[in-house]
Design an enzyme around this catalytic site. Structure first.
Site, mmCIF file in Angstrom:
data_model
loop_
_atom_site.group_PDB
_atom_site.id
_atom_site.type_symbol
_atom_site.label_atom_id
_atom_site.label_comp_id
_atom_site.label_asym_id
_atom_site.label_seq_id
_atom_site.Cartn_x
_atom_site.Cartn_y
_atom_site.Cartn_z
ATOM 1 N N SER A 174 30.133 40.202 46.119
ATOM 2 C CA SER A 174 31.073 41.367 45.494
ATOM 3 C C SER A 174 32.426 41.602 46.155
ATOM 4 C CB SER A 174 29.966 42.653 45.342
ATOM 5 O OG SER A 174 29.050 42.561 44.838
ATOM 6 N N GLY A 176 35.360 42.242 45.217
ATOM 7 C CA GLY A 176 36.262 43.194 44.898
ATOM 8 C C GLY A 176 35.963 44.652 45.656
ATOM 9 N N ASP A 177 34.590 44.714 45.506
ATOM 10 C CA ASP A 177 34.406 46.051 46.432
ATOM 11 C C ASP A 177 34.586 45.787 47.914
ATOM 12 O OD1 ASP A 177 32.488 47.755 44.606
ATOM 13 O OD2 ASP A 177 31.417 45.740 44.230
ATOM 14 N N THR A 178 34.289 44.585 48.497
ATOM 15 C CA THR A 178 34.491 44.361 49.909
ATOM 16 C C THR A 178 36.125 44.266 50.292
ATOM 17 O OG1 THR A 178 32.504 42.949 50.107
ATOM 18 C CG2 THR A 178 33.863 42.927 51.902
ATOM 19 N N ALA A 181 36.908 48.212 50.440
ATOM 20 C CA ALA A 181 36.363 48.752 51.570
ATOM 21 C C ALA A 181 37.333 48.243 52.913
ATOM 22 C CB ALA A 181 34.822 48.407 51.775
#
Length: 405
Positions: A174, A176-178, A181
């Protein structure tokens, strides 16, 4: 090295920073994880009964996701119903004493609970609030649902992944999420510095998933602006840089980055193609890019008759950057990972040992550490509520009304 050894290390860079984490799954909690590894106290608010869905994602060991043991280490868990008025009031009490609030709900969710930044900053003017969402807190798409995979697509990454003329593929994690973050974590650190240096006032950090992806897309837009060029998928190659690709061996693949001018000459010498290495037309990257297919074919003609190990030994000896494609097993067995404490053993709260990634980045003066294992749902509810002044009777009454668990 195991996690008990890390407990004796120097204090963390963020000791004394208190973080309330309201997010779930990946983007918000990864930012909280990073802060916690460097000493911040991170109090994670979860829904009673179910908790963060990540607890049940992918492979489950003794009822809990193995992923959870990494994502939530060093955190405290409080099971609190944020949809109830009493739960919202408790959250406000926690936030009033916090340095940072992390949330990754859909825009408008906190406002609907009476917890807009404006309202919270009246309680705590120094509050720093990280908001991660699919499209950001403003703009025409702000209310659309957005996950990391959608951010990867809108940010331009997914168009470039995979083989030319085939369906775009994800990179397998994932990302994009990381990326969101990590951008959020950087924003928090800058906001903490600004608060300390310029009068103590907090601020909002607004991170959109697609913008975090777009920020790492290198020359994508400048090339379109200057030349009308739309960059396309290129498989394992690095477009415009030569040679840099994956090459078939007799038992797998290696990645070779021979794109430096002197490196290219050494690489061509090793594979017995001095005719290419000494060709004036190939002396720089611009010339090599024009003949990249010829160069790639020459390299693979040499690699495909040799094992990965043989290619690695020869090219490393010639100081040509080369790497094998690692699996989880390769990583776990690699001595370099172990030597740099990138594989640590952690005892979970359920009593079993599990190997987990080490801490990045490596601060030599105030290193990160694994202080406590990931909590079970609501492990710290009572202790956290006592910290904000609730009595045992008040805590019990909240539990009976299912506000906490």
């Amino acid at each position: 090295m195991d996690s008990s050894e890390s407990e004796t290390r120097t204090q963390g860079a963020l000791d004394g920073v208190r973080v309330i984490e309201m997010g779930q799954l990946i983007a918000g909690p990864f930012a909280g994880k990073t802060l916690a590894e460097f000493g911040a106290e991170v109090i994670k608010i979860e829904a009673p009964g179910s908790g963060d869905p990540l607890r049940n994602w992918r492979l489950i060991k003794d009822g809990t996701s193995a992923w959870w043991q990494v994502q939530s280490r060093n955190k405290r868990s409080i099971a609190l119903d944020l949809r109830s008025k009493e739960g919202q009031e408790i959250a406000r009490r926690l936030i009033a004493e916090a340095d940072v609030l992390i949330e990754n709900f859909r825009p408008g969710t906190l406002e609907g609970w009476g917890m807009s930044y404006e309202a919270l900053s009246e309680l705590n003017p120094s509050l720093i609030m990280l908001r991660i969402s699919g499209y950001g807190q403003t703009g025409p798409y702000r209310d659309l649902p957005g996950f990391g995979s959608i951010g990867e697509a809108m940010g331009g990454l997914r168009h470039l992944t995979g083989e030319p003329s085939r369906v775009p593929v994800r990179c397998g994690i994932s990302i994009g999420d990381t990326l969101a973050a990590l951008h959020g974590t950087i924003g928090i650190l800058m906001a903490l510095y600004h608060r300390q240096a310029h009068g103590g006032k907090g601020q909002v950090i607004d991170v959109a998933l697609h913008e975090a992806v777009f920020n790492v897309m290198e020359s994508l837009i400048p090339e379109y602006s200057a030349f009308g060029a739309v960059r396309e998928a290129a498989g394992s190659a690095l477009p415009g840089i030569a040679p840099s690709n994956a090459y078939r061996c007799s038992d797998g693949y290696v990645l070779v980055a021979g794109n430096g001018d002197s490196i290219f000459k050494r690489l061509m010498s090793v594979i017995d193609r001095d005719d290419l290495g000494n060709d004036p037309a190939l002396a720089d990257n611009a010339g090599r890019v024009k003949r990249v297919d010829e160069i790639d074919a020459a390299i693979e003609a040499w690699t495909h008759t040799r094992t990965v190990a043989e290619v690695m030994e020869v090219l490393n000896g010639a100081r040509v950057p080369v790497g094998k494609v690692y699996t989880a097993k390769d990583i776990a067995e690699d001595p370099h990972y172990r030597a740099r404490d990138m594989i640590l053993t952690q005892r979970t709260r359920d009593g079993f040992d599990i190997e987990v990634p080490g801490v990045v980045p490596k601060l030599l003066g105030t290193p990160g550490s694994l202080r406590t294992p990931a909590p079970r749902l609501g492990d710290d509810t009572d202790a956290v509520l006592r910290d904000v002044g609730l009595s045992e009777e008040q805590i019990q009454a909240l539990r009976e009304r299912k506000v906490i668990a």
